[in-house]
Design a protein around this motif. Sequence first.
Motif, mmCIF file in Angstrom:
data_model
loop_
_atom_site.group_PDB
_atom_site.id
_atom_site.type_symbol
_atom_site.label_atom_id
_atom_site.label_comp_id
_atom_site.label_asym_id
_atom_site.label_seq_id
_atom_site.Cartn_x
_atom_site.Cartn_y
_atom_site.Cartn_z
ATOM 1 N N ASN A 235 0.825 -1.106 -0.026
ATOM 2 C CA ASN A 235 -0.106 0.270 0.255
ATOM 3 C C ASN A 235 0.959 1.509 0.052
ATOM 4 O O ASN A 235 0.725 2.316 0.494
ATOM 5 C CB ASN A 235 -1.182 0.203 0.678
ATOM 6 C CG ASN A 235 -2.085 -1.025 1.527
ATOM 7 O OD1 ASN A 235 -2.557 -1.327 -0.061
ATOM 8 N ND2 ASN A 235 -2.312 -1.688 2.562
ATOM 9 N N GLY A 236 1.612 0.676 -0.698
ATOM 10 C CA GLY A 236 2.262 2.667 -1.191
ATOM 11 C C GLY A 236 3.343 2.554 0.421
ATOM 12 O O GLY A 236 4.052 3.832 0.068
ATOM 13 N N ALA A 237 4.211 1.675 1.142
ATOM 14 C CA ALA A 237 4.736 2.179 2.384
ATOM 15 C C ALA A 237 5.502 0.529 2.098
ATOM 16 O O ALA A 237 5.126 -0.431 2.488
ATOM 17 C CB ALA A 237 3.879 2.307 3.190
ATOM 18 N N LEU A 238 7.288 1.513 2.828
ATOM 19 C CA LEU A 238 8.098 0.226 2.561
ATOM 20 C C LEU A 238 7.875 -0.180 4.536
ATOM 21 O O LEU A 238 7.934 0.505 5.819
ATOM 22 C CB LEU A 238 9.092 0.613 2.918
ATOM 23 C CG LEU A 238 10.300 -0.480 2.613
ATOM 24 C CD1 LEU A 238 10.206 -1.423 2.472
ATOM 25 C CD2 LEU A 238 11.443 0.211 2.474
ATOM 26 N N ARG A 239 8.166 -1.281 5.002
ATOM 27 C CA ARG A 239 7.846 -1.985 6.594
ATOM 28 C C ARG A 239 9.244 -2.609 6.313
ATOM 29 O O ARG A 239 9.745 -3.284 5.555
ATOM 30 C CB ARG A 239 7.022 -2.573 6.863
ATOM 31 C CG ARG A 239 7.073 -3.112 8.662
ATOM 32 C CD ARG A 239 6.011 -4.511 9.224
ATOM 33 N NE ARG A 239 5.459 -2.954 9.193
ATOM 34 C CZ ARG A 239 4.511 -2.079 9.850
ATOM 35 N NH1 ARG A 239 6.032 -2.263 11.224
ATOM 36 N NH2 ARG A 239 3.551 -0.865 10.893
ATOM 37 N N THR A 240 10.169 -2.123 7.930
ATOM 38 C CA THR A 240 11.426 -2.931 7.292
ATOM 39 C C THR A 240 11.650 -3.648 9.234
ATOM 40 O O THR A 240 10.701 -3.629 9.824
ATOM 41 C CB THR A 240 12.937 -2.603 8.001
ATOM 42 O OG1 THR A 240 13.728 -3.215 8.055
ATOM 43 C CG2 THR A 240 12.895 -0.998 8.353
ATOM 44 N N THR A 241 11.944 -5.382 9.092
ATOM 45 C CA THR A 241 11.624 -5.761 10.195
ATOM 46 C C THR A 241 13.334 -6.903 10.340
ATOM 47 O O THR A 241 13.486 -7.350 9.418
ATOM 48 C CB THR A 241 10.632 -7.174 10.022
ATOM 49 O OG1 THR A 241 8.839 -6.193 9.614
ATOM 50 C CG2 THR A 241 10.427 -7.832 11.479
ATOM 51 N N SER A 242 13.718 -6.678 11.500
ATOM 52 C CA SER A 242 14.384 -7.651 11.832
ATOM 53 C C SER A 242 14.406 -8.054 12.949
ATOM 54 O O SER A 242 14.049 -8.040 13.547
ATOM 55 C CB SER A 242 16.124 -6.911 11.560
ATOM 56 O OG SER A 242 15.823 -6.252 12.236
ATOM 57 N N THR A 243 15.589 -9.381 13.410
ATOM 58 C CA THR A 243 15.079 -9.808 14.787
ATOM 59 C C THR A 243 16.464 -10.924 15.194
ATOM 60 O O THR A 243 17.240 -11.957 13.566
ATOM 61 C CB THR A 243 14.135 -10.704 15.098
ATOM 62 O OG1 THR A 243 13.798 -11.168 16.234
ATOM 63 C CG2 THR A 243 14.043 -12.231 13.808
ATOM 64 N N ASP A 244 16.918 -11.215 16.189
ATOM 65 C CA ASP A 244 18.417 -11.817 16.303
ATOM 66 C C ASP A 244 17.554 -12.949 17.588
ATOM 67 O O ASP A 244 18.338 -13.599 18.178
ATOM 68 C CB ASP A 244 19.398 -11.322 16.686
ATOM 69 C CG ASP A 244 18.862 -10.641 18.155
ATOM 70 O OD1 ASP A 244 17.820 -10.000 18.877
ATOM 71 O OD2 ASP A 244 19.962 -10.042 18.668
ATOM 72 N N ARG A 245 16.755 -13.397 17.065
ATOM 73 C CA ARG A 245 15.273 -14.470 18.621
ATOM 74 C C ARG A 245 15.565 -13.402 19.647
ATOM 75 O O ARG A 245 14.474 -14.457 20.118
ATOM 76 C CB ARG A 245 16.176 -15.314 18.429
ATOM 77 C CG ARG A 245 16.380 -16.853 17.337
ATOM 78 C CD ARG A 245 17.015 -17.895 17.699
ATOM 79 N NE ARG A 245 17.490 -18.279 16.461
ATOM 80 C CZ ARG A 245 18.656 -18.267 15.688
ATOM 81 N NH1 ARG A 245 19.440 -18.280 15.887
ATOM 82 N NH2 ARG A 245 18.668 -19.248 14.401
ATOM 83 N N TYR A 246 16.157 -12.505 19.857
ATOM 84 C CA TYR A 246 15.553 -12.122 21.269
ATOM 85 C C TYR A 246 15.282 -10.927 21.378
ATOM 86 O O TYR A 246 14.620 -10.250 21.880
ATOM 87 C CB TYR A 246 16.813 -11.559 22.305
ATOM 88 C CG TYR A 246 17.966 -13.147 23.003
ATOM 89 C CD1 TYR A 246 17.893 -14.322 23.368
ATOM 90 C CD2 TYR A 246 18.883 -13.343 21.402
ATOM 91 C CE1 TYR A 246 18.211 -15.518 23.820
ATOM 92 C CE2 TYR A 246 19.824 -14.517 22.192
ATOM 93 C CZ TYR A 246 19.116 -16.077 22.636
ATOM 94 O OH TYR A 246 20.295 -17.174 22.913
ATOM 95 N N ARG A 247 15.153 -10.385 20.538
ATOM 96 C CA ARG A 247 14.654 -8.855 20.345
ATOM 97 C C ARG A 247 13.630 -8.833 18.109
ATOM 98 O O ARG A 247 14.663 -9.080 17.501
ATOM 99 C CB ARG A 247 15.062 -7.271 20.647
ATOM 100 C CG ARG A 247 16.655 -7.970 19.673
ATOM 101 C CD ARG A 247 17.745 -6.677 20.517
ATOM 102 N NE ARG A 247 18.747 -6.978 19.721
ATOM 103 C CZ ARG A 247 19.584 -6.002 19.268
ATOM 104 N NH1 ARG A 247 19.441 -5.087 19.390
ATOM 105 N NH2 ARG A 247 20.470 -6.911 19.170
ATOM 106 N N VAL A 248 12.687 -7.775 19.019
ATOM 107 C CA VAL A 248 12.733 -7.951 17.174
ATOM 108 C C VAL A 248 12.474 -6.230 16.832
ATOM 109 O O VAL A 248 12.013 -5.666 17.709
ATOM 110 C CB VAL A 248 10.904 -7.821 17.110
ATOM 111 C CG1 VAL A 248 10.650 -7.870 15.600
ATOM 112 C CG2 VAL A 248 10.908 -9.530 17.055
ATOM 113 N N HIS A 249 12.553 -5.588 15.415
ATOM 114 C CA HIS A 249 12.528 -4.231 15.332
ATOM 115 C C HIS A 249 12.093 -4.174 14.198
ATOM 116 O O HIS A 249 12.546 -4.573 13.505
ATOM 117 C CB HIS A 249 13.895 -3.069 15.670
ATOM 118 C CG HIS A 249 14.393 -3.240 16.422
ATOM 119 N ND1 HIS A 249 16.017 -2.786 15.852
ATOM 120 C CD2 HIS A 249 14.505 -3.831 17.949
ATOM 121 C CE1 HIS A 249 15.965 -2.428 17.736
ATOM 122 N NE2 HIS A 249 15.426 -2.998 18.988
#
Length: 211
Positions: free
Chosen positions: A41-55
Amino acid sequence: MTNSFTMTRVDAKRLAQIALSAASKDDVTPVICGALLTVSNGALRTTSTDRYRVHTALIDIEGKSEDHEFIISRSSLEWLDKNVGTFGSFQAHRQRVTITTNLDALNITVRASDLPEAESVSWSGRTTKGNFPPVIRLIEKARESEPISAEASFRLEYLAKAKVLSHLGDAPLIRFTVSENPNKPGPVYFAFSSAGKVYAEAIIQPNLNLS
């Protein structure tokens, strides 16, 4: 099928730093060593994780782009973080970054201005293959969870790195959440918002303070 999106230099730098801030360094699991980029829908989402946290965060992009998603590698994000300022600060507001994918090919182009023929530097490689874990569900669950009073601790390094999610110094809402285990609190939830709209979120798994 070729997909691409373009963003300003500022937003590209923010994308790289947020994506890297929680990406795993465990090469045994390459799929989480980068970040999941989702255009919808015209937006970019970035998601990353190291198993202990999520951004996760929303990043502005320009123009129209078809909905798509892919996993961008740590090496390409590190290149972007290092090279986004190649053309200096003069008229930095005109500098643009375009990310293009075609099947499993990936290209990142940093241009000196918003003109197509502007001087540029590029990185070419591959997207990371595999299934990115559905950690966005953990964010959604924490978002809807009841806040609780709890005693727990987590690594200050994680808290410091969550600062990169803040845009223009916005202070986050922070709360402990419930878990299915009555003897253990759920993740610590962070929500960064501006003008009533949440633009970035994070969770950190706490450690119990056991006596």
